[in-house]
Design an enzyme around this catalytic site. Sequence first.
Site, PDB file in Angstrom:
ATOM      1  N   GLY A  11      39.480  43.834  33.266  1.00  0.00           N
ATOM      2  CA  GLY A  11      39.377  44.834  34.332  1.00  0.00           C
ATOM      3  C   GLY A  11      40.710  44.936  35.069  1.00  0.00           C
ATOM      4  CD  GLN A  12      41.835  48.548  39.688  1.00  0.00           C
ATOM      5  OE1 GLN A  12      42.989  48.987  39.648  1.00  0.00           O
ATOM      6  NE2 GLN A  12      40.910  49.050  40.471  1.00  0.00           N
ATOM      7  CG  ASP A  38      27.523  38.273  29.561  1.00  0.00           C
ATOM      8  OD1 ASP A  38      27.395  38.233  30.798  1.00  0.00           O
ATOM      9  OD2 ASP A  38      26.939  39.096  28.834  1.00  0.00           O
ATOM     10  CB  ALA A  62      32.433  43.456  39.395  1.00  0.00           C
ATOM     11  CB  THR A  64      33.555  48.420  39.428  1.00  0.00           C
ATOM     12  OG1 THR A  64      34.001  48.805  38.136  1.00  0.00           O
ATOM     13  CG2 THR A  64      33.842  46.956  39.661  1.00  0.00           C
ATOM     14  CG  ASP A 104      35.467  49.052  51.086  1.00  0.00           C
ATOM     15  OD1 ASP A 104      35.161  48.770  49.909  1.00  0.00           O
ATOM     16  OD2 ASP A 104      35.960  50.161  51.400  1.00  0.00           O
ATOM     17  CE1 TYR A 127      30.730  47.661  42.994  1.00  0.00           C
ATOM     18  CE2 TYR A 127      31.225  48.591  45.151  1.00  0.00           C
ATOM     19  CZ  TYR A 127      31.579  47.791  44.086  1.00  0.00           C
ATOM     20  OH  TYR A 127      32.774  47.108  44.113  1.00  0.00           O
ATOM     21  CE  LYS A 131      31.260  43.132  44.247  1.00  0.00           C
ATOM     22  NZ  LYS A 131      31.877  42.377  43.125  1.00  0.00           N
ATOM     23  CD1 TRP A 152      38.571  52.345  49.944  1.00  0.00           C
ATOM     24  CD2 TRP A 152      40.182  53.820  50.390  1.00  0.00           C
ATOM     25  NE1 TRP A 152      38.072  53.251  50.852  1.00  0.00           N
ATOM     26  CE2 TRP A 152      39.036  54.165  51.145  1.00  0.00           C
ATOM     27  CE3 TRP A 152      41.323  54.613  50.528  1.00  0.00           C
ATOM     28  CZ2 TRP A 152      38.987  55.262  51.997  1.00  0.00           C
ATOM     29  CZ3 TRP A 152      41.282  55.708  51.397  1.00  0.00           C
ATOM     30  CH2 TRP A 152      40.122  56.022  52.115  1.00  0.00           C
TER      31      TRP A 152
HETATM   32  N1  NAP Z   1      37.785  49.135  42.214  1.00  0.00           N
HETATM   33  C1  NAP Z   1      37.673  49.211  43.537  1.00  0.00           C
HETATM   34  O1  NAP Z   1      38.044  50.202  44.182  1.00  0.00           O
HETATM   35  C2  NAP Z   1      37.118  48.025  44.289  1.00  0.00           C
HETATM   36  C3  NAP Z   1      36.997  48.123  45.682  1.00  0.00           C
HETATM   37  C4  NAP Z   1      36.493  47.027  46.373  1.00  0.00           C
HETATM   38  C5  NAP Z   1      36.118  45.889  45.693  1.00  0.00           C
HETATM   39  N2  NAP Z   1      36.227  45.832  44.338  1.00  0.00           N
HETATM   40  C6  NAP Z   1      35.815  44.602  43.661  1.00  0.00           C
HETATM   41  O2  NAP Z   1      36.964  44.043  43.063  1.00  0.00           O
HETATM   42  C7  NAP Z   1      36.604  43.332  41.885  1.00  0.00           C
HETATM   43  C8  NAP Z   1      37.510  43.746  40.742  1.00  0.00           C
HETATM   44  O3  NAP Z   1      37.337  45.135  40.515  1.00  0.00           O
HETATM   45  P1  NAP Z   1      38.074  45.888  39.345  1.00  0.00           P
HETATM   46  O4  NAP Z   1      38.471  47.217  39.868  1.00  0.00           O
HETATM   47  O5  NAP Z   1      39.063  44.996  38.710  1.00  0.00           O
HETATM   48  O6  NAP Z   1      36.842  46.117  38.345  1.00  0.00           O
HETATM   49  P2  NAP Z   1      36.850  46.604  36.812  1.00  0.00           P
HETATM   50  O7  NAP Z   1      38.178  47.180  36.464  1.00  0.00           O
HETATM   51  O8  NAP Z   1      35.630  47.429  36.626  1.00  0.00           O
HETATM   52  O9  NAP Z   1      36.691  45.241  36.021  1.00  0.00           O
HETATM   53  C9  NAP Z   1      35.487  44.537  35.931  1.00  0.00           C
HETATM   54  C10 NAP Z   1      35.484  43.828  34.595  1.00  0.00           C
HETATM   55  O10 NAP Z   1      34.314  43.030  34.489  1.00  0.00           O
HETATM   56  C11 NAP Z   1      33.826  43.149  33.172  1.00  0.00           C
HETATM   57  N3  NAP Z   1      32.427  42.736  33.089  1.00  0.00           N
HETATM   58  C12 NAP Z   1      31.317  43.491  33.301  1.00  0.00           C
HETATM   59  N4  NAP Z   1      30.219  42.751  33.091  1.00  0.00           N
HETATM   60  C13 NAP Z   1      30.625  41.505  32.745  1.00  0.00           C
HETATM   61  C14 NAP Z   1      29.949  40.315  32.394  1.00  0.00           C
HETATM   62  N5  NAP Z   1      28.609  40.240  32.365  1.00  0.00           N
HETATM   63  N6  NAP Z   1      30.685  39.213  32.073  1.00  0.00           N
HETATM   64  C15 NAP Z   1      32.035  39.270  32.093  1.00  0.00           C
HETATM   65  N7  NAP Z   1      32.735  40.377  32.396  1.00  0.00           N
HETATM   66  C16 NAP Z   1      32.030  41.496  32.735  1.00  0.00           C
HETATM   67  C17 NAP Z   1      34.063  44.606  32.841  1.00  0.00           C
HETATM   68  O11 NAP Z   1      33.968  44.832  31.457  1.00  0.00           O
HETATM   69  P3  NAP Z   1      33.465  46.284  30.926  1.00  0.00           P
HETATM   70  O12 NAP Z   1      34.452  47.270  31.508  1.00  0.00           O
HETATM   71  O13 NAP Z   1      33.521  46.128  29.466  1.00  0.00           O
HETATM   72  O14 NAP Z   1      32.076  46.459  31.493  1.00  0.00           O
HETATM   73  C18 NAP Z   1      35.475  44.802  33.396  1.00  0.00           C
HETATM   74  O15 NAP Z   1      36.452  44.433  32.451  1.00  0.00           O
HETATM   75  C19 NAP Z   1      35.124  43.623  41.643  1.00  0.00           C
HETATM   76  O16 NAP Z   1      34.371  42.539  42.116  1.00  0.00           O
HETATM   77  C20 NAP Z   1      34.849  44.844  42.510  1.00  0.00           C
HETATM   78  O17 NAP Z   1      33.515  44.870  42.939  1.00  0.00           O
HETATM   79  C21 NAP Z   1      36.724  46.875  43.624  1.00  0.00           C
END
Ligand code: NAP
Length: 283
Positions: A11-12, A38, A62, A64, A104, A127, A131, A152
């Site tokens: 993920g990012q 997993d 997560a 997301t 947030d 969501y 969380k 964000w």
């Molecule tokens: N993005 C935002 O704007 C934002 C804002 C506030 C907080 N956050 C939090 O920041 C954190 C990181 O977000 P991010 O943007 O990096 O999210 P992301 O890019 O969606 O990455 C999440 C990763 O988790 C993987 N995943 C899903 N289910 C899984 C499982 N059961 N076991 C292992 N891996 C699994 C996903 O794989 P697949 O893609 O293959 O499903 C993806 O690679 C998260 O906790 C998110 O809630 C994000």
Amino acid sequence: MARVLVTGSDGQLGMCLREIQSQYPDISFHFTNKNKLDITKKRELNSFFSSNKINWCINCAAYTNVDKAEEEPDSASLINKKGAEILAEVTNTQNVTLIHVSTDFVFDGKQKNPYTENDRTNPINIYGKTKLDGEKSIVKLNQNHFIIRTSWLYSKYKSNFLKTMLKLATEKNKINVVSDQFGSPTNAIDLAHVILKLILVDSKSYGIYHFSNEGVVSWFEFAKTIFKEKQIDIEVNPIKTENYITLAKRPLYSVLDKTKIKETFNLSIPFWKDSLKETISKL
Ligand SMILES: NC(=O)c1ccc[n+]([C@@H]2O[C@H](COP(=O)([O-])OP(=O)(O)OC[C@H]3O[C@@H](n4cnc5c(N)ncnc54)[C@H](OP(=O)(O)O)[C@@H]3O)[C@@H](O)[C@H]2O)c1
């Protein structure tokens, strides 16, 4: 040496941790994705922790997709609630400190001043609810936890607002962006450095923390700044949330108060525009 497992590392945020890992030679990293490990599979996790002698886990795994979660609440809950619960149980029995990332969106956005860690949570979408459930499980099941709520999040990886805007600019010459939702953008690289700093100092100041870049902005202003920095000529029009229909409701104000993390770890956090410029210059 700290031995760190990063879950969900495709993920990012996970990709950002991979990008900066060479700056942290005192940390031994184990990056895993959903196929390799997993977080909803307890036995797999136990066996991984036992055979790799891990002492820190950064959970980047997560669900997301905020809008899709409204249609798939069980899938969102399985990863964000059950996955966090299992990870907390396993890390607790394996004596591993858990660093978990939250959002947030645990707040309803009705406040007019930045949210502190002690402010009342009240998610207004699935969501955010899943969380928050995940956070609660972690607090209950592994005392050695850091929960970092962020907002964000953007980077050059995966999908996020910055990348969506740049893509739209290749397809349209005019777009509408919501101008009455306010928050703070977070460069995922800045968040990744903060997480690794906690590990380097071997912090025991467990608890919930808020982290974003400094400053407050609307999505509209964020979009305008992206195009200005990238020198893209596109018409951007402000619209109200009520005229931009999405499956999930979003908080109108979700600015996080970062006093606790700044004071505890002696951090100085970059202003959102400076951090955005840096990311854009590298795109
Ligand atoms: N993005 C935002 O704007 C934002 C804002 C506030 C907080 N956050 C939090 O920041 C954190 C990181 O977000 P991010 O943007 O990096 O999210 P992301 O890019 O969606 O990455 C999440 C990763 O988790 C993987 N995943 C899903 N289910 C899984 C499982 N059961 N076991 C292992 N891996 C699994 C996903 O794989 P697949 O893609 O293959 O499903 C993806 O690679 C998260 O906790 C998110 O809630 C994000």
